[in-house]
Motif scaffolding. Structure first.
Motif, PDB file in Angstrom:
ATOM      1  N   CYS A   9      52.061  29.477  41.781  1.00  0.00           N
ATOM      2  CA  CYS A   9      50.926  30.001  42.566  1.00  0.00           C
ATOM      3  C   CYS A   9      49.653  29.798  41.750  1.00  0.00           C
ATOM      4  O   CYS A   9      49.558  30.241  40.596  1.00  0.00           O
ATOM      5  CB  CYS A   9      51.118  31.497  42.857  1.00  0.00           C
ATOM      6  N   CYS A  31      45.770  39.116  40.739  1.00  0.00           N
ATOM      7  CA  CYS A  31      47.150  38.668  40.951  1.00  0.00           C
ATOM      8  C   CYS A  31      48.084  39.771  40.482  1.00  0.00           C
ATOM      9  O   CYS A  31      48.118  40.111  39.306  1.00  0.00           O
ATOM     10  CB  CYS A  31      47.413  37.376  40.171  1.00  0.00           C
ATOM     11  N   ASN A  32      48.848  40.324  41.430  1.00  0.00           N
ATOM     12  CA  ASN A  32      49.774  41.419  41.102  1.00  0.00           C
ATOM     13  C   ASN A  32      50.901  40.996  40.165  1.00  0.00           C
ATOM     14  O   ASN A  32      51.457  41.834  39.451  1.00  0.00           O
ATOM     15  CB  ASN A  32      50.393  41.974  42.389  1.00  0.00           C
ATOM     16  N   CYS A  57      46.551  40.692  45.510  1.00  0.00           N
ATOM     17  CA  CYS A  57      47.112  39.344  45.686  1.00  0.00           C
ATOM     18  C   CYS A  57      46.052  38.454  46.317  1.00  0.00           C
ATOM     19  O   CYS A  57      45.645  38.677  47.456  1.00  0.00           O
ATOM     20  CB  CYS A  57      48.348  39.386  46.568  1.00  0.00           C
ATOM     21  N   ALA A  93      52.569  42.841  48.290  1.00  0.00           N
ATOM     22  CA  ALA A  93      52.097  42.669  46.917  1.00  0.00           C
ATOM     23  C   ALA A  93      52.081  41.217  46.471  1.00  0.00           C
ATOM     24  O   ALA A  93      51.303  40.836  45.585  1.00  0.00           O
ATOM     25  CB  ALA A  93      52.968  43.482  45.955  1.00  0.00           C
ATOM     26  N   CYS A  94      52.939  40.355  47.059  1.00  0.00           N
ATOM     27  CA  CYS A  94      53.072  38.991  46.535  1.00  0.00           C
ATOM     28  C   CYS A  94      53.786  38.096  47.552  1.00  0.00           C
ATOM     29  O   CYS A  94      54.768  38.517  48.177  1.00  0.00           O
ATOM     30  CB  CYS A  94      53.858  39.025  45.225  1.00  0.00           C
ATOM     31  N   ILE A  95      53.279  36.856  47.680  1.00  0.00           N
ATOM     32  CA  ILE A  95      53.921  35.881  48.580  1.00  0.00           C
ATOM     33  C   ILE A  95      54.244  34.595  47.817  1.00  0.00           C
ATOM     34  O   ILE A  95      54.286  33.511  48.402  1.00  0.00           O
ATOM     35  CB  ILE A  95      53.037  35.592  49.818  1.00  0.00           C
ATOM     36  N   ALA A  96      54.489  34.731  46.519  1.00  0.00           N
ATOM     37  CA  ALA A  96      54.756  33.547  45.694  1.00  0.00           C
ATOM     38  C   ALA A  96      56.151  32.995  45.961  1.00  0.00           C
ATOM     39  O   ALA A  96      57.031  33.701  46.475  1.00  0.00           O
ATOM     40  CB  ALA A  96      54.638  33.914  44.215  1.00  0.00           C
TER      41      ALA A  96
HETATM   42 FE1  SF4 Z   1      49.835  36.629  42.313  1.00  0.00          FE
HETATM   43 FE2  SF4 Z   1      51.998  36.551  43.864  1.00  0.00          FE
HETATM   44 FE3  SF4 Z   1      49.661  36.846  44.986  1.00  0.00          FE
HETATM   45 FE4  SF4 Z   1      50.242  34.519  43.796  1.00  0.00          FE
HETATM   46  S1  SF4 Z   1      51.227  35.350  45.586  1.00  0.00           S
HETATM   47  S2  SF4 Z   1      48.307  35.683  43.663  1.00  0.00           S
HETATM   48  S3  SF4 Z   1      51.572  35.202  42.129  1.00  0.00           S
HETATM   49  S4  SF4 Z   1      50.618  38.294  43.559  1.00  0.00           S
END
Ligand code: SF4
Length: 338
Positions: free
Chosen positions: A119, A129-130, A138, A156-159
């Motif tokens: 990411c 970035c969480n 995010c 919180a995150c879509i990585a």
């Molecule tokens: Fe961070 Fe995950 Fe969001 Fe990418 S997708 S900015 S790794 S929290």
């Protein structure tokens, strides 16, 4: 790049001991991801514990008829190992679909499991970035998210997990052998990587003071009917938009058993037992494959730039299963530089 200490581990016990003594340390083997992260100021270890000379670079037969792959076997050696090519060609094909020849020569089996998401916001310390800084937000959810996940995401995150090798290992139902201060344990591959949930900073269920020592492949390799199909923006040296590891056991035209794992779509290699169960006992036809794809993707959700991945994944699943059924796997032979 920050200052750090560099030490070598004498053996696995010494490596575990050194890590337990310094929670801010990191193990380094091939360094193909960690060095980049340190250069970008994303990882800031106080010390690097070099494990590259530990005796973990062999491929050995197991009593159960499978293979035990040492954590330090380079990706290229594993892909070209005669027993892997013959008995687990799905794994060989997936490895050769990843990275470049130079990176595959350096990257280790254990490191491949533990590589971090690509990411772009994770690597850009000027953005929230969480995963890098828990609680900061995010940037990808409303940002440029073309490469991001469509399954198993959280607020919180879509990585995505970037590995190709891990997608094949998930389909083959490998297990991960680890060692830590309280001894050794084996983790089923399906339990190794995590979904982001509200703790996206944790990629896997490996404890911080544990080390991966081997990956074990069970006896069944699905060598007759398989395909690793990877769709990406360039033919090489690019991460998957969508990849599919498909493995079938056929009884005439009927599917006796099936394995299906997706890469490039989630925080971990994505498997769905319901989709595999749907395939069992059915004729190996496009209609069957389409039903399995629909079931596997029933919870998929796009975030704008990556919404095209839902349709793409459906087509890639059908094509990979068709290739597996016809024993015409996606060729990676052009990636073989001996
Ligand atoms: Fe961070 Fe995950 Fe969001 Fe990418 S997708 S900015 S790794 S929290």
């Amino acid at each position: 790049m920050i200052n750090f200490q560099y030490v070598r581990a004498d053996d696995v016990s010494d490596a575990v001991r050194q890590m337990a003594a310094d929670p801010a340390a990191k193990f380094i083997a091939g360094g193909t991801n960690l060095i980049d992260l340190m250069k970008e100021d994303v990882e800031r270890p106080t010390r690097l514990i070099d494990i590259s000379r530990l005796p973990l670079a062999t491929v050995e037969e197991t009593e159960g008829g499978g293979l035990r792959v040492g954590a330090l076997v380079p990706n290229s050696d594993l892909a070209w190992h005669p027993k892997i090519e013959q008995r687990y060609p799905l794994l060989s094909s997936a490895i050769l679909a990843g990275a470049s020849a130079q990176l595959r020569n350096m990257a280790s089996t254990g490191g491949n499991l533990l590589q971090r998401t690509r990411c772009c916001y994770f690597y850009d310390t000027a953005t929230p970035c969480n995963k890098r800084e828990p609680g900061s937000g995010c940037s990808a959810i409303e940002g440029i998210n073309r490469m991001h996940a469509i399954l198993g995401t959280s607020e919180a995150c879509i990585a995505t997990h970037p590995s190709d090798m891990c997608v094949a290992l998930a389909a083959l139902e490998a297990s991960v052998h680890v060692a830590g201060p309280s001894g050794k344990r084996a983790i089923a591959f399906s339990d190794f990587h995590r979904l982001p949930g509200d703790t996206p900073q944790r990629d896997s269920n490996l404890d911080a003071d544990e080390i991966v020592v081997a990956v074990e492949l069970p006896a069944r390799g699905f060598a007759a009917n398989y395909s690793y199909l990877k769709i990406r923006d360039r033919l090489s040296y690019a991460f998957a938009l969508v990849s599919v590891a498909a493995a079938l056991e056929l009884d005439g035209d009927s599917i006796k058993d099936a394995r299906l794992a997706l890469g490039g779509v989630a925080h971990r290699p994505w498997r769905d037992p319901a989709a595999e169960a749907l395939l069992r006992g059915q004729p190996a036809t496009p209609a069957t494959f389409e039903h399995a794809a629909d079931l596997l993707l029933r919870g998929a959700k796009g975030f704008g730039h990556n919404t095209f991945k839902i349709d793409l994944a459906r087509r890639v699943i059908v094509r990979a299963l068709t290739q597996a059924a016809q024993a015409t796997p996606q060729s990676q032979s052009s990636k073989k530089i001996r």
